[in-house]
Write an enzyme that holds these catalytic residues in place. Structure first.
Site, short mmCIF file in Angstrom:
data_model
loop_
_atom_site.label_atom_id
_atom_site.label_comp_id
_atom_site.label_asym_id
_atom_site.label_seq_id
_atom_site.Cartn_x
_atom_site.Cartn_y
_atom_site.Cartn_z
CE LYS A 1 26.97 -7.84 23.41
NZ LYS A 1 27.31 -7.26 22.10
CG HIS B 1 25.71 -9.83 19.08
ND1 HIS B 1 26.26 -8.56 19.09
CD2 HIS B 1 24.46 -9.69 18.59
CE1 HIS B 1 25.37 -7.69 18.63
NE2 HIS B 1 24.25 -8.36 18.32
CG ASP C 1 20.20 -10.35 18.27
OD1 ASP C 1 21.34 -9.89 18.03
OD2 ASP C 1 19.33 -9.72 18.87
CG ASN C 2 22.61 -10.94 21.69
OD1 ASN C 2 21.97 -10.25 20.90
ND2 ASN C 2 23.67 -10.50 22.33
CG HIS D 1 22.00 -9.07 13.69
ND1 HIS D 1 21.91 -7.72 13.46
CD2 HIS D 1 22.11 -9.20 15.04
CE1 HIS D 1 21.96 -7.06 14.61
NE2 HIS D 1 22.09 -7.95 15.59
CG HIS E 1 22.65 -3.52 16.87
ND1 HIS E 1 23.76 -3.84 16.13
CD2 HIS E 1 22.39 -4.61 17.65
CE1 HIS E 1 24.15 -5.05 16.43
NE2 HIS E 1 23.35 -5.55 17.34
CD GLU F 1 18.06 -4.64 20.46
OE1 GLU F 1 17.98 -5.80 20.92
OE2 GLU F 1 19.15 -4.11 20.14
#
Length: 437
Positions: A85, A82, A331-332, A80, A231, A234
Site C-alpha cells: 500500500k 503494508h 503499520d501504513n 506489522h 487486524h 480497529e
C-alpha cells in the site's frame, strides 16, 4: 548523508568500546544497570560479536571505535506493515482522514493501478528506507481480494529472495472475511498463501455467522500448517469486540499455531470487568498483540471540526502485565490510512513511548521494536545482542534515554556484519512516474 558521530575501523577484528546497551536486549552478559542501560565493550570479529566485555576492558592491542557512552542496539523488527500500500498518497489522498475514506481510496487505487510493476517500485522504496534506518525483519500484510493475490504474492516471493541478505520478509494474506464462506474463493487464497509461505489474515468485524467464519479460518490454517495474523477491532465502537471471539475460537478449535492480533483499539473503550475478562482470555490462549500507535492515533476518533477525545490505542500495559507478548510497529506509510511515516522504528518507538506512556521506567521498553516482535515472528535470533551473533547493530550518539528520545537520531550508524552501510534514503522523486498517473 548526515554527518556521523564516529567512524568505524576498516578491520576484520576491532572493538566498540564504551558502549551503552539496553540490558533487556543483551543475552549472556550482565552488568550494573541504570534505567535499564548497561556499559560494555563489544569485540567484533569477521562480522560477528565475538565477545561482550565489561566497559574499558577490551584488549589493548585491538583497533577501537570509541562510542563515548553512545547506545548500541540490535537491528529492528517491524512486524506489522503494508508494503503493497505504501507511498501512493499523492496519487490517491484521503482528504478527510477517516477510516471509511481510507478504505474507499485504497480500493479505487488498487483496482486502477496495482500491477506488479507499480507495487514493486513502492514496495522497494519502503524496503530501502527500512534498511537505511536499521531494520532487519519485516512482516507485511498483502491485500488479498481476488485477483490481487495472484499479482502480489509472486512479486513478494521475488522481493523476499532479492532482499534476503538485507531484510527478512514475511507476508500475511489480508483477505476479506466475507469471502470465507465462498469455498472456491477462500480455498484459492489459502492455496496461494501456502504456496508462498505466508500467513492467513484479515480484518475482523461483526458478520453473520461470525463464529462459523472464524472456525473455518482456524481449521484452514491448521490443515495447511499456517499461522494467523489478524487486524482486530480497529474502531472506537465499544460494541465491536471481536478479540474475545478470536480467543474463544482458538480454544474451541484447539489451534496450535501462532496467532497475532493488531490494533485492538476498542478494548480500551470497555468497562474494567469486560477488559479484564478479555485480556485474561488473550493471555490464556497465547495470542500476541501488536499496537500501531501512530496510525491508530491518526484514524481513531477522527470527526470533522472536533478535537479527538482519546488516543485510539489498545490496553498495552494491562496486556503486558497479564503476560501477553506485546509490541509496536509502523503499520501504513504515506497511503490513505496514514499520510505520513518512513518505515523508521526509531520514530515508532519514540512516538510509542509518548502515546502509550512506555516511560518511567524505560528499563524494558526497547524490546517493543526488537526482541519481542522477533520472538512473535519466530525469529528469536534477531533483535538481541549476543556473543556469536551477527554484528548487526544500530549505533547512536545518544547516551541516555532523554537524549535518545529528544532527537530523531538521524546521525545513527547502521552496521551489518560488522560494517557500516550506506544510509542514504531513497529520493521521493523516484516515485514521480507512478504518482503522475
Amino acid at each position: 548523508m548526515p554527518a556521523e558521530f564516529m567512524t568505524l575501523p576498516d578491520a576484520g577484528r576491532f572493538a566498540l568500546v564504551n558502549a551503552t546497551l539496553p540490558a533487556v536486549l543483551v543475552k549472556g552478559f550482565a552488568a550494573p544497570a541504570k534505567e535499564g542501560l548497561i556499559a560494555a565493550d563489544l569485540i567484533i570479529s569477521d562480522g560477528k560479536i565475538e565477545r561482550i566485555l565489561p566497559a574499558a576492558t577490551a584488549p589493548a592491542d585491538l583497533m577501537k571505535a570509541d562510542m563515548r557512552g553512545g547506545m548500541a542496539w540490535p537491528c529492528f523488527v517491524d512486524m506489522h506493515t503494508h508494503l503493497d500500500k505504501g507511498h501512493f498518497w499523492d496519487r490517491r489522498p484521503n482528504p478527510d482522514g477517516t477510516f471509511d475514506g481510507a478504505l474507499m481510496n485504497v480500493r479505487e487505487d488498487r483496482i486502477a493501478n496495482w500491477s506488479a510493476e507499480d507495487i514493486r517500485v513502492r514496495f522497494e522504496f519502503s524496503l530501502k528506507s527500512a534498511y537505511a534506518h536499521g531494520t532487519k525483519l519485516i512482516r507485511t500484510h498483502l491485500d488479498s481480494i481476488p485477483p490481487q493475490p495472484d499479482i502480489s504474492f509472486p512479486l513478494f516471493a521475488e522481493l523476499r529472495e532479492e532482499w534476503k541478505d538485507r531484510i527478512a520478509l514475511q507476508a500475511v494474506a489480508l483477505l476479506p472475511l466475507e469471502c470465507v464462506p465462498d469455498e472456491a474463493v477462500f480455498n484459492g487464497i489459502v492455496a496461494t498463501t501456502k504456496r508462498y509461505g505466508g500467513l492467513l489474515g484479515g480484518a475482523t468485524r461483526i458478520l453473520p455467522d461470525f463464529e462459523k467464519i472464524l472456525d473455518t479460518l482456524f481449521r484452514a490454517a491448521s490443515d495447511n500448517g499456517l499461522d494467523i495474523d489478524l487486524h482486530v477491532d480497529e474502531t472506537e465502537d465499544k460494541q465491536v469486540l471481536t478479540l474475545e471471539a478470536i480467543a474463544d475460537a482458538k480454544l474451541r478449535n484447539r489451534f496450535e499455531g501462532s496467532v497475532t492480533v493488531g490494533h485492538c483499539c476498542s478494548l480500551a473503550r470497555q468497562d474494567d470487568d469486560t477488559a479484564k475478562r478479555v485480556i485474561g482470555k488473550v493471555a490464556e490462549t497465547g495470542i500476541s498483540v501488536v499496537s500501531l500507535p501512530m496510525c491508530n492515533m491518526y484514524l481513531q476518533d477522527r470527526h470533522a471540526n472536533r478535537t479527538p477525545r482519546w488516543r485510539g490505542v489498545t490496553l498495552f500495559h494491562e496486556l503486558t502485565a497479564a503476560g501477553v507478548r506485546t509490541a509496536v510497529s509502523s503499520d501504513n506509510t504515506r497511503d490513505p490510512f496514514y499520510a505520513y511515516g518512513d518505515m523508521d522504528p526509531v520514530e515508532v518507538f519514540r512516538e510509542a513511548v509518548r502515546i502509550l506512556h512506555l516511560d518511567h521506567p524505560l528499563d524494558t521498553s526497547a524490546r517493543v521494536v526488537t526482541s519481542t516482535p522477533a520472538e512473535i515472528l519466530g525469529r528469536p535470533d534477531i533483535g538481541v545482542i549476543a556473543e556469536g551473533g551477527p554484528a548487526d547493530l544500530v549505533l547512536f550518539s545518544a547516551r541516555r534515554w532523554s537524549e535518545f528520545l529528544s532527537r530523531p537520531q538521524a546521525d545513527r550508524i547502521v552496521m551489518r556484519n560488522g560494517m557500516g552501510i550506506d544510509r542514504r534514503l531513497p529520493d521521493y522523486r523516484d516515485l514521480d512516474p507512478l504518482l503522475e498517473k
